[in-house]
Write a protein that holds these residues in place. Structure first.
Motif, PDB file in Angstrom:
ATOM      1  N   TRP A  20       0.829  -1.208   0.053  1.00 24.28           N
ATOM      2  CA  TRP A  20      -0.030  -0.080  -0.040  1.00 24.28           C
ATOM      3  C   TRP A  20       0.883   1.191   0.059  1.00 24.28           C
ATOM      4  O   TRP A  20       1.793   1.358   0.706  1.00 24.28           O
ATOM      5  N   GLU A  68     -13.432   4.769  -4.421  1.00 27.96           N
ATOM      6  CA  GLU A  68     -12.141   4.487  -4.721  1.00 27.96           C
ATOM      7  C   GLU A  68     -11.900   2.824  -5.277  1.00 27.96           C
ATOM      8  O   GLU A  68     -12.865   2.186  -4.706  1.00 27.96           O
ATOM      9  N   GLU A 121     -12.815  -0.465  -1.677  1.00 24.52           N
ATOM     10  CA  GLU A 121     -12.397  -0.498  -0.407  1.00 24.52           C
ATOM     11  C   GLU A 121     -13.309  -1.615   0.472  1.00 24.52           C
ATOM     12  O   GLU A 121     -13.004  -2.163   1.258  1.00 24.52           O
ATOM     13  N   GLU A 122     -14.574  -1.778  -0.282  1.00 25.94           N
ATOM     14  CA  GLU A 122     -15.676  -2.888   0.517  1.00 25.94           C
ATOM     15  C   GLU A 122     -15.108  -4.136   0.294  1.00 25.94           C
ATOM     16  O   GLU A 122     -15.399  -5.123   0.983  1.00 25.94           O
ATOM     17  N   GLY A 126     -10.867  -3.988   2.254  1.00 27.17           N
ATOM     18  CA  GLY A 126     -10.809  -3.261   3.616  1.00 27.17           C
ATOM     19  C   GLY A 126      -9.966  -1.847   3.226  1.00 27.17           C
ATOM     20  O   GLY A 126      -9.872  -1.422   2.201  1.00 27.17           O
ATOM     21  N   GLU A 127      -9.457  -1.138   4.377  1.00 27.74           N
ATOM     22  CA  GLU A 127      -8.923   0.251   3.915  1.00 27.74           C
ATOM     23  C   GLU A 127      -7.668  -0.118   3.544  1.00 27.74           C
ATOM     24  O   GLU A 127      -7.163  -1.016   3.572  1.00 27.74           O
ATOM     25  N   GLU A 128      -7.333   1.257   3.102  1.00 29.25           N
ATOM     26  CA  GLU A 128      -5.825   1.251   2.459  1.00 29.25           C
ATOM     27  C   GLU A 128      -4.883   0.951   3.653  1.00 29.25           C
ATOM     28  O   GLU A 128      -5.183   1.407   4.690  1.00 29.25           O
ATOM     29  N   ALA A 188      -4.626  -2.661   4.454  1.00 34.46           N
ATOM     30  CA  ALA A 188      -5.022  -3.781   4.722  1.00 34.46           C
ATOM     31  C   ALA A 188      -3.976  -4.950   4.348  1.00 34.46           C
ATOM     32  O   ALA A 188      -3.212  -4.333   3.701  1.00 34.46           O
ATOM     33  N   ILE A 224     -14.226  -3.601   6.834  1.00 34.00           N
ATOM     34  CA  ILE A 224     -13.981  -2.299   7.343  1.00 34.00           C
ATOM     35  C   ILE A 224     -14.210  -1.842   8.671  1.00 34.00           C
ATOM     36  O   ILE A 224     -15.247  -2.191   9.039  1.00 34.00           O
ATOM     37  N   ASN A 225     -13.505  -1.089   9.404  1.00 34.51           N
ATOM     38  CA  ASN A 225     -13.838  -0.585  10.754  1.00 34.51           C
ATOM     39  C   ASN A 225     -14.975   0.372  10.543  1.00 34.51           C
ATOM     40  O   ASN A 225     -14.755   1.559  10.470  1.00 34.51           O
ATOM     41  N   ARG A 226     -16.244   0.286  10.558  1.00 32.42           N
ATOM     42  CA  ARG A 226     -17.284   1.210  10.609  1.00 32.42           C
ATOM     43  C   ARG A 226     -17.290   2.037  11.710  1.00 32.42           C
ATOM     44  O   ARG A 226     -17.521   3.512  11.383  1.00 32.42           O
ATOM     45  N   CYS A 263     -15.121   4.855  10.063  1.00 33.14           N
ATOM     46  CA  CYS A 263     -15.628   5.551   9.059  1.00 33.14           C
ATOM     47  C   CYS A 263     -16.628   6.419   9.523  1.00 33.14           C
ATOM     48  O   CYS A 263     -17.196   7.667   8.787  1.00 33.14           O
TER      49      CYS A 263
END
Length: 104
Positions: A28, A43, A65-66, A69-71, A73, A93-95, A98
């Motif tokens: 990443w 994205e 991303e879904e 996961g987040e950049e 990961a 993804i850690n909601r 977000c």
């Protein structure tokens, strides 16, 4: 299950330094990015790698991303000869990050 991007490059088989250089880019922020493209609202994962003998890999994927996961990961990189596999385990993804809870 994982999402896999597999590619080949000439000059990797038997050249540990070239293979290490390609592997180092498959992280990443180095050669793997989440980018908005073509006016998209989401994205998507883009991979850009420079290989031996001026080879260039640019892969624009449909992974969002879904999916990964987040950049930042986890990614897995495996190589066998001139074939390289980049694996994106399904993301979580850690909601809470977000959409933080409203403060009362």
């Amino acid at each position: 299950e994982a999402y896999v991007l597999e590619f080949t490059m000439d000059g990797l088989a038997g050249d540990a330094a070239a293979l290490d250089a390609v592997k180092a880019q498959l992280a990443w922020g180095k050669g793997v990015y989440l980018e908005k493209r073509h006016g998209s609202a989401h994205e998507r994962v883009t991979v850009k790698v420079l290989g031996p003998n001026r080879q260039v890999l640019k892969a624009e994927t449909d992974l969002e991303e879904e999916h990964v996961g987040e950049e930042g990961a986890m990614l897995r990189v495996r190589a066998d000869g001139c074939t390289v596999r980049l694996q994106f385990p399904p993301g979580v993804i850690n909601r809470a990050l977000c959409f933080p809870k409203a403060r009362l």
